[in-house]
Design a protein around this motif. Sequence first.
Motif, PDB file in Angstrom:
ATOM      1  N   VAL A   1       2.663  12.899  -6.022  1.00 12.33           N
ATOM      2  CA  VAL A   1       2.963  13.812  -4.920  1.00 12.33           C
ATOM      3  C   VAL A   1       2.682  13.109  -3.597  1.00 12.33           C
ATOM      4  O   VAL A   1       1.581  12.628  -3.362  1.00 12.33           O
ATOM      5  N   GLY A   2       3.710  13.032  -2.754  1.00 15.52           N
ATOM      6  CA  GLY A   2       3.552  12.346  -1.483  1.00 15.52           C
ATOM      7  C   GLY A   2       3.905  10.867  -1.521  1.00 15.52           C
ATOM      8  O   GLY A   2       3.744  10.170  -0.530  1.00 15.52           O
ATOM      9  N   SER A   3       4.394  10.391  -2.672  1.00 16.13           N
ATOM     10  CA  SER A   3       4.869   9.007  -2.758  1.00 16.13           C
ATOM     11  C   SER A   3       6.358   8.969  -2.422  1.00 16.13           C
ATOM     12  O   SER A   3       7.089   9.908  -2.739  1.00 16.13           O
ATOM     13  N   PRO A   4       6.841   7.882  -1.799  1.00 15.67           N
ATOM     14  CA  PRO A   4       8.240   7.814  -1.350  1.00 15.67           C
ATOM     15  C   PRO A   4       9.196   7.407  -2.473  1.00 15.67           C
ATOM     16  O   PRO A   4       9.279   6.220  -2.817  1.00 15.67           O
TER      17      PRO A   4
ATOM     18  N   VAL B   1       4.435   0.286 -12.138  1.00 25.82           N
ATOM     19  CA  VAL B   1       3.395  -0.136 -13.071  1.00 25.82           C
ATOM     20  C   VAL B   1       3.935  -0.177 -14.490  1.00 25.82           C
ATOM     21  O   VAL B   1       3.749  -1.168 -15.209  1.00 25.82           O
ATOM     22  N   SER B   2       4.614   0.874 -14.916  1.00 24.62           N
ATOM     23  CA  SER B   2       5.076   0.956 -16.302  1.00 24.62           C
ATOM     24  C   SER B   2       6.160  -0.061 -16.618  1.00 24.62           C
ATOM     25  O   SER B   2       6.337  -0.439 -17.779  1.00 24.62           O
ATOM     26  N   GLN B   3       6.869  -0.532 -15.593  1.00 21.79           N
ATOM     27  CA  GLN B   3       7.883  -1.564 -15.812  1.00 21.79           C
ATOM     28  C   GLN B   3       7.347  -2.967 -15.536  1.00 21.79           C
ATOM     29  O   GLN B   3       8.109  -3.914 -15.335  1.00 21.79           O
ATOM     30  N   GLU B   4       6.020  -3.082 -15.529  1.00 24.49           N
ATOM     31  CA  GLU B   4       5.325  -4.369 -15.427  1.00 24.49           C
ATOM     32  C   GLU B   4       5.680  -5.154 -14.166  1.00 24.49           C
ATOM     33  O   GLU B   4       5.789  -6.376 -14.184  1.00 24.49           O
ATOM     34  N   ARG B   5       5.808  -4.447 -13.059  1.00 25.28           N
ATOM     35  CA  ARG B   5       6.075  -5.120 -11.787  1.00 25.28           C
ATOM     36  C   ARG B   5       4.795  -5.470 -11.037  1.00 25.28           C
ATOM     37  O   ARG B   5       4.842  -6.213 -10.058  1.00 25.28           O
ATOM     38  N   ALA B   6       3.663  -4.891 -11.469  1.00 25.80           N
ATOM     39  CA  ALA B   6       2.399  -5.112 -10.765  1.00 25.80           C
ATOM     40  C   ALA B   6       1.538  -6.133 -11.494  1.00 25.80           C
ATOM     41  O   ALA B   6       1.411  -6.108 -12.716  1.00 25.80           O
ATOM     42  N   ALA B   7       0.943  -7.042 -10.727  1.00 30.59           N
ATOM     43  CA  ALA B   7      -0.030  -7.990 -11.273  1.00 30.59           C
ATOM     44  C   ALA B   7      -1.449  -7.485 -11.052  1.00 30.59           C
ATOM     45  O   ALA B   7      -2.353  -7.790 -11.827  1.00 30.59           O
TER      46      ALA B   7
ATOM     47  N   PHE C   1       2.228   8.563 -12.677  1.00 29.32           N
ATOM     48  CA  PHE C   1       2.586   8.802 -14.064  1.00 29.32           C
ATOM     49  C   PHE C   1       3.658   7.788 -14.461  1.00 29.32           C
ATOM     50  O   PHE C   1       4.277   7.178 -13.589  1.00 29.32           O
ATOM     51  N   PRO C   2       3.909   7.573 -15.755  1.00 31.02           N
ATOM     52  CA  PRO C   2       4.852   6.524 -16.158  1.00 31.02           C
ATOM     53  C   PRO C   2       6.213   6.588 -15.465  1.00 31.02           C
ATOM     54  O   PRO C   2       6.801   5.549 -15.168  1.00 31.02           O
ATOM     55  N   HIS C   3       6.700   7.809 -15.203  1.00 31.23           N
ATOM     56  CA  HIS C   3       8.034   7.944 -14.614  1.00 31.23           C
ATOM     57  C   HIS C   3       8.008   8.668 -13.282  1.00 31.23           C
ATOM     58  O   HIS C   3       9.046   9.152 -12.816  1.00 31.23           O
ATOM     59  N   ILE C   4       6.831   8.734 -12.670  1.00 35.87           N
ATOM     60  CA  ILE C   4       6.685   9.435 -11.398  1.00 35.87           C
ATOM     61  C   ILE C   4       5.919   8.561 -10.415  1.00 35.87           C
ATOM     62  O   ILE C   4       4.901   7.969 -10.758  1.00 35.87           O
ATOM     63  N   GLY C   5       6.430   8.498  -9.177  1.00 39.72           N
ATOM     64  CA  GLY C   5       5.728   7.784  -8.124  1.00 39.72           C
ATOM     65  C   GLY C   5       5.607   6.300  -8.386  1.00 39.72           C
ATOM     66  O   GLY C   5       6.480   5.673  -8.996  1.00 39.72           O
TER      67      GLY C   5
ATOM     68  N   MET D   1       0.858  -1.178   0.000  1.00 40.50           N
ATOM     69  CA  MET D   1       0.000   0.000   0.000  1.00 40.50           C
ATOM     70  C   MET D   1       0.898   1.232   0.000  1.00 40.50           C
ATOM     71  O   MET D   1       1.912   1.266   0.699  1.00 40.50           O
ATOM     72  N   PHE D   2       0.525   2.237  -0.785  1.00 36.77           N
ATOM     73  CA  PHE D   2       1.402   3.399  -0.937  1.00 36.77           C
ATOM     74  C   PHE D   2       0.630   4.704  -0.787  1.00 36.77           C
ATOM     75  O   PHE D   2      -0.528   4.819  -1.179  1.00 36.77           O
ATOM     76  N   GLY D   3       1.295   5.684  -0.200  1.00 32.81           N
ATOM     77  CA  GLY D   3       0.721   7.018  -0.125  1.00 32.81           C
ATOM     78  C   GLY D   3       1.047   7.800  -1.376  1.00 32.81           C
ATOM     79  O   GLY D   3       1.950   7.454  -2.138  1.00 32.81           O
TER      80      GLY D   3
END
Length: 230
Positions: A32-35, A68-74, A59-63, A25-27
């Motif tokens: 904005v506000g993501s680590p 997601v954009s590098q296909e790490r999420a299922a 966004f693709p290169h933010i947060g 889970m991420f803020g």
Amino acid sequence: MNNQFGKITTLERVLEYFHDGMTIMFGGFGGVGSPPTLIEGILKKGIRNLTLIGNDTGFPHIGIGKLVSQERAAKVIASHIGSNPFAGKFMQEGKLEVEFSPQGILMERIRAGGVGIPAILSDIGVDNEIVAKNKPVYTLNGKKYLVEAALTAEVSIVYAKKADEYGNLIYDKSARNTNPLVAMAGDITIAEVGEIVPLGRLNPEEIVTPGVFVDHVIPSKGGDWKWAWE
């Protein structure tokens, strides 16, 4: 770090909690506000098949969008994915499962998970086949409600402006967004912070997340970072 620094530790240490197939889970709101340091560390570790829970897919290169954009999420549980075209593309291709939840309901599901409530009742979408699909319906005082399951995660990652050695957190204006709720809902909560101060330096009236919800604090490598120790 030795015990004199309480919950303060290193990126290398907290990365031991992350593994393939886990729920994170991420803020953050649109990044904005993501680590950033934690997200970059997860990327470099090569972790895959993640379930990500948060407001959006960045966004693709933010947060969180980098994962997601590098296909790490299922799977993603979010209120929207429109700011990250990769999320929509992968969803259409069957590479990414997306569970949409209205923003307010999503945050309430996270809050419920953080305080130990198993589910909430909502009349939003109760007559909509897409929203109500596979969700139990409960009737209360003659009115129908969807039963929305609470959300928790193996690890919650948040970003704060300041922290002390006990993990009390202060956020920076709108970067606060979903972080306080996310911090409550992880089995392990890791806070990335821009400034670390000794115990007693934070104004108690400014603390938003008490340290009881935070297991580890790491210094952020993104932007300006301060170590305010004497």
